[in-house]
Each structure stands twice: as structure tokens, then as C-alpha cells.
Design a protein around this motif. Structure first.
Motif, PDB file in Angstrom:
ATOM      1  N   GLU A   1     -24.056 -25.190  -8.995  1.00 20.19           N
ATOM      2  CA  GLU A   1     -24.884 -24.007  -8.812  1.00 20.19           C
ATOM      3  C   GLU A   1     -26.305 -24.397  -9.218  1.00 20.19           C
ATOM      4  N   PRO A   2     -27.260 -24.376  -8.277  1.00 22.44           N
ATOM      5  CA  PRO A   2     -28.614 -24.793  -8.615  1.00 22.44           C
ATOM      6  C   PRO A   2     -29.228 -23.924  -9.715  1.00 22.44           C
ATOM      7  N   VAL A   3     -29.842 -24.594 -10.696  1.00 20.04           N
ATOM      8  CA  VAL A   3     -30.538 -23.909 -11.777  1.00 20.04           C
ATOM      9  C   VAL A   3     -32.031 -23.983 -11.533  1.00 20.04           C
ATOM     10  N   SER A   4     -32.503 -25.151 -11.145  1.00 17.69           N
ATOM     11  CA  SER A   4     -33.892 -25.377 -10.751  1.00 17.69           C
ATOM     12  C   SER A   4     -33.863 -26.549  -9.771  1.00 17.69           C
ATOM     13  N   PRO A   5     -34.975 -26.864  -9.123  1.00 16.93           N
ATOM     14  CA  PRO A   5     -34.948 -27.950  -8.135  1.00 16.93           C
ATOM     15  C   PRO A   5     -34.457 -29.276  -8.738  1.00 16.93           C
ATOM     16  N   GLY A   6     -33.375 -29.799  -8.185  1.00 18.87           N
ATOM     17  CA  GLY A   6     -32.822 -31.067  -8.630  1.00 18.87           C
ATOM     18  C   GLY A   6     -31.918 -30.988  -9.837  1.00 18.87           C
ATOM     19  N   ILE A   7     -31.698 -29.793 -10.365  1.00 18.50           N
ATOM     20  CA  ILE A   7     -30.850 -29.601 -11.544  1.00 18.50           C
ATOM     21  C   ILE A   7     -29.839 -28.511 -11.235  1.00 18.50           C
ATOM     22  N   GLY A   8     -28.578 -28.766 -11.584  1.00 18.75           N
ATOM     23  CA  GLY A   8     -27.544 -27.780 -11.308  1.00 18.75           C
ATOM     24  C   GLY A   8     -26.469 -27.766 -12.371  1.00 18.75           C
ATOM     25  N   ARG A   9     -25.696 -26.685 -12.389  1.00 22.22           N
ATOM     26  CA  ARG A   9     -24.582 -26.506 -13.317  1.00 22.22           C
ATOM     27  C   ARG A   9     -23.285 -26.744 -12.548  1.00 22.22           C
ATOM     28  N   ILE A  10     -22.419 -27.596 -13.060  1.00 18.96           N
ATOM     29  CA  ILE A  10     -21.157 -27.921 -12.385  1.00 18.96           C
ATOM     30  C   ILE A  10     -20.262 -26.683 -12.336  1.00 18.96           C
ATOM     31  N   VAL A  11     -19.767 -26.387 -11.132  1.00 18.45           N
ATOM     32  CA  VAL A  11     -18.821 -25.295 -10.937  1.00 18.45           C
ATOM     33  C   VAL A  11     -17.410 -25.853 -10.878  1.00 18.45           C
ATOM     34  N   ARG A  12     -17.206 -26.874 -10.037  1.00 19.73           N
ATOM     35  CA  ARG A  12     -15.892 -27.508  -9.927  1.00 19.73           C
ATOM     36  C   ARG A  12     -16.031 -28.879  -9.302  1.00 19.73           C
ATOM     37  N   LEU A  13     -15.026 -29.712  -9.519  1.00 19.35           N
ATOM     38  CA  LEU A  13     -14.973 -31.037  -8.918  1.00 19.35           C
ATOM     39  C   LEU A  13     -14.232 -30.936  -7.602  1.00 19.35           C
ATOM     40  N   LEU A  14     -14.751 -31.597  -6.554  1.00 17.86           N
ATOM     41  CA  LEU A  14     -14.140 -31.527  -5.241  1.00 17.86           C
ATOM     42  C   LEU A  14     -13.346 -32.776  -4.902  1.00 17.86           C
ATOM     43  N   GLU A  15     -13.947 -33.946  -5.061  1.00 17.91           N
ATOM     44  CA  GLU A  15     -13.283 -35.219  -4.773  1.00 17.91           C
ATOM     45  C   GLU A  15     -13.624 -36.189  -5.892  1.00 17.91           C
ATOM     46  N   CYS A  16     -12.588 -36.628  -6.611  1.00 18.53           N
ATOM     47  CA  CYS A  16     -12.828 -37.546  -7.721  1.00 18.53           C
ATOM     48  C   CYS A  16     -11.513 -38.172  -8.152  1.00 18.53           C
TER      49      CYS A  16
ATOM     50  N   TYR B   1     -18.256 -34.304 -16.791  1.00 16.43           N
ATOM     51  CA  TYR B   1     -17.946 -33.605 -15.550  1.00 16.43           C
ATOM     52  C   TYR B   1     -17.273 -32.254 -15.794  1.00 16.43           C
ATOM     53  N   ALA B   2     -17.368 -31.740 -16.999  1.00 15.80           N
ATOM     54  CA  ALA B   2     -16.749 -30.448 -17.323  1.00 15.80           C
ATOM     55  C   ALA B   2     -17.537 -29.322 -16.657  1.00 15.80           C
ATOM     56  N   PRO B   3     -16.855 -28.275 -16.203  1.00 14.08           N
ATOM     57  CA  PRO B   3     -17.553 -27.126 -15.630  1.00 14.08           C
ATOM     58  C   PRO B   3     -18.549 -26.544 -16.631  1.00 14.08           C
ATOM     59  N   GLY B   4     -19.735 -26.216 -16.133  1.00 15.68           N
ATOM     60  CA  GLY B   4     -20.789 -25.686 -16.980  1.00 15.68           C
ATOM     61  C   GLY B   4     -21.786 -26.730 -17.435  1.00 15.68           C
ATOM     62  N   THR B   5     -21.457 -28.017 -17.259  1.00 15.08           N
ATOM     63  CA  THR B   5     -22.360 -29.095 -17.638  1.00 15.08           C
ATOM     64  C   THR B   5     -23.529 -29.158 -16.675  1.00 15.08           C
ATOM     65  N   ILE B   6     -24.714 -29.382 -17.190  1.00 14.81           N
ATOM     66  CA  ILE B   6     -25.916 -29.492 -16.377  1.00 14.81           C
ATOM     67  C   ILE B   6     -26.063 -30.929 -15.901  1.00 14.81           C
ATOM     68  N   VAL B   7     -26.269 -31.115 -14.583  1.00 18.64           N
ATOM     69  CA  VAL B   7     -26.467 -32.442 -14.012  1.00 18.64           C
ATOM     70  C   VAL B   7     -27.716 -32.434 -13.149  1.00 18.64           C
ATOM     71  N   THR B   8     -28.273 -33.627 -12.951  1.00 24.85           N
ATOM     72  CA  THR B   8     -29.396 -33.777 -12.027  1.00 24.85           C
ATOM     73  C   THR B   8     -28.876 -34.404 -10.745  1.00 24.85           C
ATOM     74  N   TYR B   9     -29.467 -34.021  -9.641  1.00 24.99           N
ATOM     75  CA  TYR B   9     -29.074 -34.569  -8.349  1.00 24.99           C
ATOM     76  C   TYR B   9     -30.295 -34.670  -7.464  1.00 24.99           C
ATOM     77  N   ALA B  10     -30.231 -35.614  -6.522  1.00 21.52           N
ATOM     78  CA  ALA B  10     -31.376 -35.848  -5.655  1.00 21.52           C
ATOM     79  C   ALA B  10     -31.114 -35.382  -4.221  1.00 21.52           C
ATOM     80  N   SER B  11     -29.905 -35.611  -3.723  1.00 22.62           N
ATOM     81  CA  SER B  11     -29.628 -35.248  -2.339  1.00 22.62           C
ATOM     82  C   SER B  11     -28.337 -34.466  -2.260  1.00 22.62           C
TER      83      SER B  11
END
Length: 74
Positions: A36-51, A61-71
Motif C-alpha cells: 500500500e503506497p505511503v509516499s512515492p517509492g515507499i509502501g507498507r507490505i500488505v501480503r506476500l504474493l510469490e516467494c 517481509y512481515a505485513p505492515g513493514t515499510i519498504v522502498t521500491y523503484a518499479s
């Protein structure tokens, strides 16, 4: 269904009729996840899809953890 709780019903059912989102699918560290996007390039994990299965036990990788992403993926 019977629900036994000491909380007011308004708090228990708060948000039951609202749609969640918007969500973005991203790959971070080889793990495809929904964030779930929090700000540009930063999001909160909702669920894992493929891992791999051991990723579910990794706290980064726990739900609620803040991660950065580029694409985004699809």
C-alpha cells in the motif's frame, strides 16, 4: 454468528463496508508482494504474493513493514 467482545460494536465493525486499496505489486529482494503506497517509492507490505516459504518467517517481509521500491510489476 455470535461475537462476544467488550468493545463497542461501532469499533468492531468500523470499516467493514469500505474498499481497501489502492495496492501496488512490487518485487523487493526477489519477493513479489502487494504494498500500500505511503509516499512515492515507499509502501507498507500488505501480503506476500510469490516467494519462497522461508520468506514468511523473515521479519523484514512481515505485513505492515515499510519498504522502498523503484518499479512496479504488472
Amino acid at each position: 454468528m455470535t461475537l462476544y467482545t467488550s468493545m463497542p460494536l461501532e469499533l468492531v465493525l468500523d470499516g467493514v463496508n469500505t474498499q481497501p486499496g489502492p495496492f501496488v505489486d512490487v518485487v523487493h529482494g526477489g519477493v513479489k508482494m502487494q504494498v500500500e503506497p505511503v509516499s512515492p517509492g515507499i509502501g507498507r507490505i500488505v501480503r506476500l504474493l510469490e516467494c519462497p516459504l522461508d520468506a514468511y518467517l523473515d521479519p523484514q517481509y512481515a505485513p505492515g513493514t515499510i519498504v522502498t521500491y523503484a518499479s512496479t510489476v504488472g
